[in-house]
Design a protein around this motif. Structure first.
Motif: not given
Length: 119
Positions: A58-82
């Motif tokens: 039931e939560n898939r749509k909301a979670v995927m929407k949130e992940i898509e909205e935070n894509k830049a933040t996640y890429r920044n996270f990857v940049g800091q790690k790698m």
């Protein structure tokens, strides 16, 4: 064929995102399970496709929407790690992995609980 480098980067991304999503799910008010089922990375290491399983369904749509909205933040996270390991931080694409739903549907059909009648 994946190179050793692609496999290594994919494994690192999978582990990092699994940990990140675990922390975010524990901080969330909802009871969620977000797992990274697979990561595919292009030959030039410029694009990463991340496959995610989300439970409950039931939560898939909301979670995927949130992940898509935070894509830049996640890429920044990857940049800091790698950042020290790779020259280019890959573009991230997130996909919903529904393979477990397919397995459950097949099991229901085999047990005779689905739409397929038992002969």
């Amino acid at each position: 064929m994946e190179s050793n480098r692609q496999r290594k980067i994919a494994q690192i991304l999978q582990e990092d995102f699994a940990e990140l999503f675990r922390k975010q799910a524990s901080e969330s008010k909802q009871t969620l399970l977000v797992s990274v089922s697979d990561v595919k990375i292009s030959a030039d290491l410029g694009v990463a496709k991340i496959y995610i399983s989300i439970f409950p369904a039931e939560n898939r749509k909301a979670v995927m929407k949130e992940i898509e909205e935070n894509k830049a933040t996640y890429r920044n996270f990857v940049g800091q790690k790698m950042g020290k390991q790779v020259r280019i931080i890959p573009q991230l694409s997130f996909f919903l992995d529904t393979s477990m739903d397919d397995v459950e549907a097949i099991e229901r059909e085999l047990k005779g609980e689905g739409d397929n009648p038992i002969l």
